[in-house]
Design an enzyme around this catalytic site. Structure first.
Site, short mmCIF file in Angstrom:
data_model
loop_
_atom_site.label_atom_id
_atom_site.label_comp_id
_atom_site.label_asym_id
_atom_site.label_seq_id
_atom_site.Cartn_x
_atom_site.Cartn_y
_atom_site.Cartn_z
N HIS A 163 0.81 -1.21 0.00
CA HIS A 163 0.00 0.00 0.00
C HIS A 163 0.85 1.27 0.00
CE1 HIS A 163 -3.22 -2.87 0.90
NE2 HIS A 163 -3.96 -1.99 0.28
N ARG A 173 2.64 -9.65 -0.67
CA ARG A 173 2.78 -8.49 -1.55
C ARG A 173 3.57 -7.36 -0.90
NH1 ARG A 173 -3.24 -5.79 -1.38
NH2 ARG A 173 -2.12 -4.01 -2.19
N ARG A 228 -11.33 3.23 -2.51
CA ARG A 228 -10.84 2.55 -1.31
C ARG A 228 -11.27 3.34 -0.08
NH1 ARG A 228 -5.94 1.81 -4.82
NH2 ARG A 228 -5.63 -0.43 -5.08
N ARG A 268 -15.94 0.44 -2.74
CA ARG A 268 -15.61 -0.81 -2.06
C ARG A 268 -15.86 -0.63 -0.56
NH1 ARG A 268 -9.56 -3.08 -2.20
NH2 ARG A 268 -9.22 -1.40 -0.70
N GLU A 279 -10.52 -11.80 -5.41
CA GLU A 279 -9.13 -11.60 -5.00
C GLU A 279 -8.58 -12.72 -4.13
OE1 GLU A 279 -8.85 -7.86 -2.91
OE2 GLU A 279 -10.86 -8.05 -2.12
N CYS A 300 -8.95 -4.24 -10.99
CA CYS A 300 -8.55 -3.01 -10.31
C CYS A 300 -7.22 -3.12 -9.58
CB CYS A 300 -9.64 -2.54 -9.35
SG CYS A 300 -10.04 -3.72 -8.06
N ASN A 344 -3.77 -7.63 -6.90
CA ASN A 344 -2.73 -7.46 -5.87
C ASN A 344 -2.82 -8.58 -4.82
OD1 ASN A 344 -2.24 -5.13 -7.25
ND2 ASN A 344 -3.02 -3.76 -5.69
N ASP A 345 -4.02 -8.84 -4.34
CA ASP A 345 -4.20 -9.91 -3.35
C ASP A 345 -4.31 -11.29 -4.00
OD1 ASP A 345 -4.07 -8.78 -0.76
OD2 ASP A 345 -6.00 -7.83 -1.05
#
Length: 589
Positions: A195, A471, A302, A338, A437, A508, A460-461
């Site tokens: 992040h 990650r 987010r 989200r 994800e 995304c 990403n996940d």
């Protein structure tokens, strides 16, 4: 002459920044540098001396109180503190450095006290090592008398442009740095999709992560260059290196507007296949940037960043106003909100979440929301109320299967019933989607597609869970492969399942803004790409350069390969052939 040192890390956010380093040590007080004028030197010295006197008086008062109340000599334990305050070597060093370096008294004192603490900490004598606590305590007391205590631990009042060097930066750290005088980030740990990296792109600052020991090798005010393209941090660069990077900065500025001609054009291939290019949103303040980059909406809002850096939870009204603002600002396009995704490396101070041995697998995202319906419902009410002010889509993170989706929808239906009973309007046809994800969701995408209005793949996940590689961990950077055959097959399976049920599927994760994978994702039939706003124009230009037929052919070839490296090499070869300017731009910017 100081020797130039080059550190190699992981490229996290593109661009180049040059300037003074500031070491962000969470275990210590944070005092940003503040330059002073020559005529202010005597004022700063006087402030320092007054702070010493005030601190000395405070310690005398503490000693007196302890001796009086306890009827003992325990107050003598503060004698060591007084010795530090009366150390002429320390005091004269601070005064001398204020005169020479021309920085504020609090900044110079914090630097000197840290140096003393480090010296004592490295001593072999145990008694002397134990004096580190005394030195640090005195340091805090003096600094509190030089500045507001609330300013000892943040960068709110930063007046100088600096480059942040830290062991790590939490999402809340990076959020608090939005629009401050911060030119770049560099961290010891972290991966390409941590992040910190995501927020650096959002903040539009270069970043390098996974440097391992940058905080040990860089000192405050060292002149450094951060090259976010190649993952380099250069300490004390030579004049030649500085000139080279100044030239590169100029060339990057030239290339920055290279794709502006496609801003108002559709993301359409040469043979007429259209997709949507959307933006990821962390903070509402980014909407201006999103609109200038030609996005067709927001594919991922987010919302957890709205909960950070505060001691309380945001109220329903606060959230309603925020979501309403975003929906109206992005109109006539849609915003995909989200629901709260905390856990992993994202925590909020207003909720006590047990520290898990495996935080990425524990109480996070939809698991947290279902365990805390009182928090979940407040957010759902705000989203539903805002839905009448624009086009809003709701999306659940970390759904593992149909059972969790049904539980989340059950809470949503309860919330709708409450609003209806209260006579509060909302969009009764609000689209509700699922983030794919975790592998279980991708594998059962055919079942989820029957219950969802749309899919959004969070690569990403998905990559970290499918490949068992964190990650946020620089150690596994080479194992984090977006082009791994398993990832491509999970994505392909998800897209096929969605299309079979006539629902759209977007992506995304950071993979959406990577030119290396754009053509493969396009060829797999992805409907929507949601990415960092600054990547949109380049990706749109690429899509408008190629035919869908060529993209499909590349995707088919990629699915037949057995190694991620082979996929990357194939994609790079196709890019050189079909869109050579993309490779050229990546090398220069």
């Amino acid at each position: 002459m100081t020797k130039e040192i080059v550190l190699k890390g992981i490229p996290a956010a593109p661009g180049i920044a040059c300037g003074p380093a500031f070491i962000l040590d969470k275990q210590d007080f944070i005092v940003p540098p503040r330059a002073i004028m020559t005529e202010e030197i005597l004022v700063e010295i006087a402030r320092f001396e007054e702070a010493l006197i005030k601190t000395r008086e405070e310690i005398y008062a503490i000693q007196k109180k302890i001796s009086s109340e306890m009827q003992t000599e325990h107050g003598r334990i503060f004698d060591a503190h007084l010795l530090v305050l009366e150390d002429r070597t320390l005091i004269e060093e601070v005064i001398k450095r204020i005169k020479i370096e021309k920085f504020s008294a609090e900044y110079i004192f914090s630097e000197v006290i840290k140096k003393y603490a480090k010296i004592f900490n490295n001593m072999e004598d145990e008694y002397l090592r134990e004096r580190v606590a005394d030195i640090s305590d005195v340091g805090h007391r003096v600094l509190k008398n030089l500045m507001e205590e609330s300013r000892l631990h943040d960068l709110e009042h930063l007046t100088e442009e600096i480059i942040i060097i830290a062991h790590d930066l939490s999402p809340s750290d990076t959020v608090s740095m939005y629009r401050k005088n911060i030119m770049a980030f560099a961290t010891d740990i972290g991966g390409k999709t941590s992040h910190t990296a995501i927020m650096a792109k959002s903040l539009e600052v270069p970043a390098v992560v996974g440097l391992k020991d940058a905080t040990l090798r860089i000192h405050n005010q060292d002149y450094v260059i951060v090259d976010g393209r190649k993952g380099l941090v250069i300490i004390n660069p030579t004049d030649e290196t500085r000139a080279l990077y100044r030239n590169l900065q100029s060339r990057i500025i030239e290339f920055k507007d290279r794709f502006q001609e496609v801003k108002d054009l559709p993301a359409e291939t040469t043979d007429g296949h259209k997709v949507n290019l959307l933006a990821n949103l962390e903070l509402p303040e980014e909407i201006t940037t999103i609109l200038t980059q030609g996005a067709s909406g927001i594919g991922l809002y987010r919302t957890e960043y709205f909960y950070m850096n505060r001691i309380d939870l945001p109220s329903e009204e606060e959230q309603f106003e925020a979501y309403k603002h975003v929906a109206q600002a992005i109109a006539p396009y849609a915003v995909t909100i989200r629901t709260l995704d905390i856990g992993g490396d994202k925590f909020i101070s207003s909720v006590q979440i047990p520290r898990d041995m495996h935080p990425s697998l524990g109480c996070r995202a939809i698991h947290f929301c279902l365990e805390h319906p009182e928090i979940f419902k407040v957010q759902l009410r705000a989203v539903l109320r805002a839905s009448v002010y624009g086009k809003i889509r709701l999306m659940y993170p970390m759904i593992s299967g149909v059972a969790e989706l049904e539980k989340a929808n059950s809470v949503l239906e309860e919330t709708k019933s409450d609003l209806k009973r209260e006579g509060i309007p909302y969009d009764e046809d609000l689209p509700v989607g699922v983030m794919i994800e975790v592998p279980s969701a991708a594998i059962t995408a055919d079942l989820l597609a029957k219950k969802a209005d749309f899919f959004s793949i969070g690569t990403n996940d998905l990559i970290q869970y499918a490949l068992a590689v964190a990650r946020v961990n620089e150690q596994g950077a080479d194992l984090y492969e977006p082009g791994h055959p398993a990832i491509l097959r999970l994505i392909n399976n998800t897209i096929e399942a969605a299309h079979k049920e006539n629902i759209k599927v977007g992506l995304c994760g950071e993979m959406a803004g990577e030119p290396l994978y754009t053509l493969i994702l396009l060829g797999l039939g992805l409907d929507e790409f949601s990415m960092s706003p600054l990547s949109i124009l380049q990706i749109k230009k690429l899509i408008r350069t190629v035919s869908f037929k060529d993209a499909e052919q590349l995707a088919m070839e990629a699915l037949d390969l057995s190694r991620g490296k082979e996929v990357e090499d194939l994609s790079r070869m196709k890019l050189r052939k079909l869109a050579p300017y993309i490779i050229e731009t990546d090398q220069k910017g």
